[in-house]
Design a protein around this motif. Sequence first.
Motif, mmCIF file in Angstrom:
data_model
loop_
_atom_site.group_PDB
_atom_site.id
_atom_site.type_symbol
_atom_site.label_atom_id
_atom_site.label_comp_id
_atom_site.label_asym_id
_atom_site.label_seq_id
_atom_site.Cartn_x
_atom_site.Cartn_y
_atom_site.Cartn_z
ATOM 1 N N ARG A 76 0.825 -1.212 0.000
ATOM 2 C CA ARG A 76 0.000 0.000 0.000
ATOM 3 C C ARG A 76 0.863 1.269 0.000
ATOM 4 N NH1 ARG A 76 -2.187 3.891 3.183
ATOM 5 N NH2 ARG A 76 -0.903 3.285 4.959
ATOM 6 N N VAL A 77 1.797 1.346 0.926
ATOM 7 C CA VAL A 77 2.606 2.561 1.048
ATOM 8 C C VAL A 77 3.532 2.719 -0.149
ATOM 9 C CG1 VAL A 77 4.269 3.792 2.487
ATOM 10 C CG2 VAL A 77 2.432 2.486 3.560
ATOM 11 N N SER A 78 4.029 1.616 -0.679
ATOM 12 C CA SER A 78 4.862 1.682 -1.883
ATOM 13 C C SER A 78 4.110 2.338 -3.028
ATOM 14 C CB SER A 78 5.310 0.276 -2.305
ATOM 15 O OG SER A 78 6.234 -0.269 -1.407
ATOM 16 N N ASN A 79 2.865 1.918 -3.193
ATOM 17 C CA ASN A 79 2.046 2.474 -4.275
ATOM 18 C C ASN A 79 1.847 3.968 -4.088
ATOM 19 O OD1 ASN A 79 0.235 2.363 -6.579
ATOM 20 N ND2 ASN A 79 -1.437 2.534 -5.108
ATOM 21 N N LEU A 80 1.481 4.388 -2.883
ATOM 22 C CA LEU A 80 1.226 5.808 -2.632
ATOM 23 C C LEU A 80 2.495 6.641 -2.780
ATOM 24 C CD1 LEU A 80 -1.200 5.725 0.443
ATOM 25 C CD2 LEU A 80 -1.774 5.921 -1.982
ATOM 26 N N SER A 81 3.620 6.123 -2.306
ATOM 27 C CA SER A 81 4.865 6.896 -2.377
ATOM 28 C C SER A 81 5.314 7.101 -3.817
ATOM 29 C CB SER A 81 5.967 6.203 -1.576
ATOM 30 O OG SER A 81 6.342 4.974 -2.175
ATOM 31 N N GLN A 82 5.031 6.139 -4.673
ATOM 32 C CA GLN A 82 5.456 6.236 -6.069
ATOM 33 C C GLN A 82 4.624 7.229 -6.883
ATOM 34 O OE1 GLN A 82 8.312 4.531 -7.522
ATOM 35 N NE2 GLN A 82 8.564 4.603 -5.307
ATOM 36 N N ILE A 83 3.447 7.592 -6.364
ATOM 37 C CA ILE A 83 2.616 8.560 -7.092
ATOM 38 C C ILE A 83 2.537 9.907 -6.360
ATOM 39 C CG2 ILE A 83 1.267 6.755 -8.212
ATOM 40 C CD1 ILE A 83 -0.967 7.284 -6.174
ATOM 41 N N GLY A 84 3.361 10.055 -5.324
ATOM 42 C CA GLY A 84 3.442 11.339 -4.637
ATOM 43 C C GLY A 84 2.393 11.564 -3.580
ATOM 44 N N MET A 85 1.700 10.495 -3.138
ATOM 45 C CA MET A 85 0.653 10.663 -2.137
ATOM 46 C C MET A 85 1.072 10.158 -0.760
ATOM 47 S SD MET A 85 -2.928 10.044 -4.179
ATOM 48 C CE MET A 85 -3.853 10.387 -2.688
ATOM 49 N N SER A 86 2.345 9.875 -0.588
ATOM 50 C CA SER A 86 2.890 9.510 0.716
ATOM 51 C C SER A 86 4.339 9.956 0.773
ATOM 52 C CB SER A 86 2.795 7.995 0.951
ATOM 53 O OG SER A 86 3.486 7.630 2.132
ATOM 54 N N ASP A 87 4.743 10.495 1.922
ATOM 55 C CA ASP A 87 6.124 10.919 2.119
ATOM 56 C C ASP A 87 6.975 9.835 2.756
ATOM 57 O OD1 ASP A 87 5.533 13.458 1.120
ATOM 58 O OD2 ASP A 87 4.907 14.197 3.096
#
Length: 833
Positions: A86-97
């Motif tokens: 989950r976090v990998s996906n968000l971080s790759q699209i700029g929605m998680s730091d």
Amino acid sequence: MKYLITAVALLLSLSITAQIKSPSEFLPNYGKNVSYYHQVEDYFEHLTQNSDMIQKKNYGQTTQERNLNVYYISSAENLRNIENIRVSNLSQIGMSDAKISNINDKAIVWLSFNVHGNEPAATESAMSVAYQLLNPDNKETKEWLRNTLVILDPCLNPDGFSRYGNWLRDVSGKNTHPGIYDREHMEPWPGGRQNHYDYDLNRDWAWQTQIETRQRMALYNEWMPMVHVDVHEMGFNEPYFFPPAAEPVHDFITKAQRDFHNTIGEMTAKKFDAKGWNYYTRERFDLFYPSYGDTYPSFNGAVGMTYEQGGIGAGRAVMMTNGNVLTLQDRIDHHIAAVLTAVETASWKKDKLVKDFRAYFKDSRENLKGKYKTYVVKNSGKTEQLAKLLKRNKIQYSYAAESKKTSGYHYQSDKDKDFTIEPNDLIVKADQPKAVLTQVLFEPSQRLTDSLSYDITAWALPHAYGVDSYALKGNLSIDTKVEITRKGKFEYEGVYAYYVPWNGRESAKVLGLLLNSGVKVRSSRKASAFRGIKVSPGDLVILKGDNPQLVDFKNMMDAFVDKKSDYEVIESGYSLNGGDLGGENYPLLETPRVLLLSGNGVSATDFGQVWFYMDEIINYPVSIVDIQNFGRVNMSEFNTLVLTDGWYDLSDNQKSKIDDFIIDGGKVIAIAGALNIFEDRPGYSLTKFASASAKEQETTEHDEEILKARYNDYQNAERRALSGSVPGAIVENVIDKSHPLSFGLGDKYFSLKTSDSRYQLLKNAWNVAYVPAGYKNFGFIGRSLKKKLENTVTFAVEQKGRGSVIYMVDNPLFRGFWENGNLLFSNALFLVD
């Protein structure tokens, strides 16, 4: 020892998954009748207890307190690493730091079933889809799940599903009755399609007015799937529909998304061809309106898709026009094949899918698709509500921390203008992870590739919220802050009155609370000023002298208006200019005692919009009576009657009862189709034509069109019909700002027009909002209709006896997202005499 532990773990895993039962083994009537919702939950509980490849996530409850659940399905190893995925996906699209040392490149596929409750084969098939993904004997699905995480939501609308399923159980016997006149094919009002408040949840993805949608979208934005499958049913005579979608396809849908649609279409067609099942693609279901279960995910980077099986009204089995009997099991089988093919395709195309998904977010920021880069919304009472919508959609925004002169496109005048940004104005920049969704919601107009649209064609938020707004082509350099800075309250020595601005839904909510608590409230009819306070028409004033029952006036009033942060205390009723608080410009408001009609002949969704407004938006009591019981109602107990859109067939006695109610001082709010009750009736001014000559002219034009139609071809009949239609467009209205129905709306009102209904300006009535000659519009309006809408009324008020009728040609509560419409309806309910 290491190998022994691994072997034991493998044996345990096999012994666990080997115990799972298919839906037909677990549920005795599976495929024969619609399951109870608790049975659906029980079956998924069985799967989670007997397989290490599925995890349950409860994400909320419905209004009727049924659980909302999703199930994560993947390999056991993937589920152990689910948070990293989950976090990998968000971080790759700029929605998680979050800093991820090990990027997990799994395809994420979200499957949504049964957003419409009376489309039960969707939820029934969800159980079989889950079983096939987990079935230890299905080696294909195990291979897919090595690189794919499936998020499966078996029922988006448990309240509607239960309403339909419980009814079907009530009317079903041992034998099926395929004949279309059997009662199991004639669902009673309001039907199970909608949720508790009779809202269509499939139109609510972006607006998130309903509790189910809000809770689901919070989870959706925590995942941001790469593929979203929305599983539906349609009329039972229809063959199966799967992608590619029909035109119009929004300009912002990418080539990669379209290519995946084509691949899905080819793959699914092969499966259906092998079975000899009927299907079609590229017809009816377009990708334009942004609040569907296919378009909303698409504007969030996913491959969003609608799947439709014929089945609405089919009950357990129905005879189709081709002579075949369509059973519930048939519908389930078709869904299983189509949905599993979607998962298979996502797994097969995983590398490209992941790459394209990430590129979507990178490209959308570097190459903005819309015309404008920055949107500025002037601060007002409705801006706060808009900010809440943006927050729910994870659209980034800030507030101006300084003043700055600039220029930009002005939505309300439809032209470029110089203006000044002031502190607390809302700033939304398109350069952000949700760049595409931001521009879809804020761009003034959207280009239609085809006029045959399935839904409304305009929805710009500045018009929906009725807030002064600007769009800038360039980036804006300005100091910003994360929250509005509120000025302190004015100092005062004594308390003469409380002042509450009339500027949004919170104003109406506070007013409802005050009136329902027995507090007397006045409303300003003209502008006036007191020390430090400018009072505008519609603003509320609560005088201490009117309310001697409030012994501790100040503390009790502070509690009443606590949620309305912009209230003020007035220490003297003597105005600096305009009228004094005790004068005729501040009449007392009557406490509405509201009756709302429901039942056969009333549009369930439009009824639901009023019910939801009363219950959830302003929390004000409303009595609901079915039309067949209307004759038993003592109308002296009410002073307000709401008639929503519908197909009313009232008796003469029922109409006379409404007439007497109005003459005796009652107020009727009539919306859309309810206007037919009053049209061309003696004693009322509502008529389509202002004069006999106007009627004769239109009749002549119509006759000429019929003559010309003799040369028309058959093939283009549907497109020609569009010339006189409007699927949903924003239309400019001139308003009478002095009338209470228009208070707080702004200088103009932009109405969302969803029908071709029109009335020329009324005589002997107040035409409070009307479409002027040469009006501006956004979205599609048919060529022949466009001219005819000029000088037609949208909202009018007619006095009759001691009462009044408020005519609403357009529905201001449409889908609950037209915020300025919510305020207009509040005016009708509380401020209009």
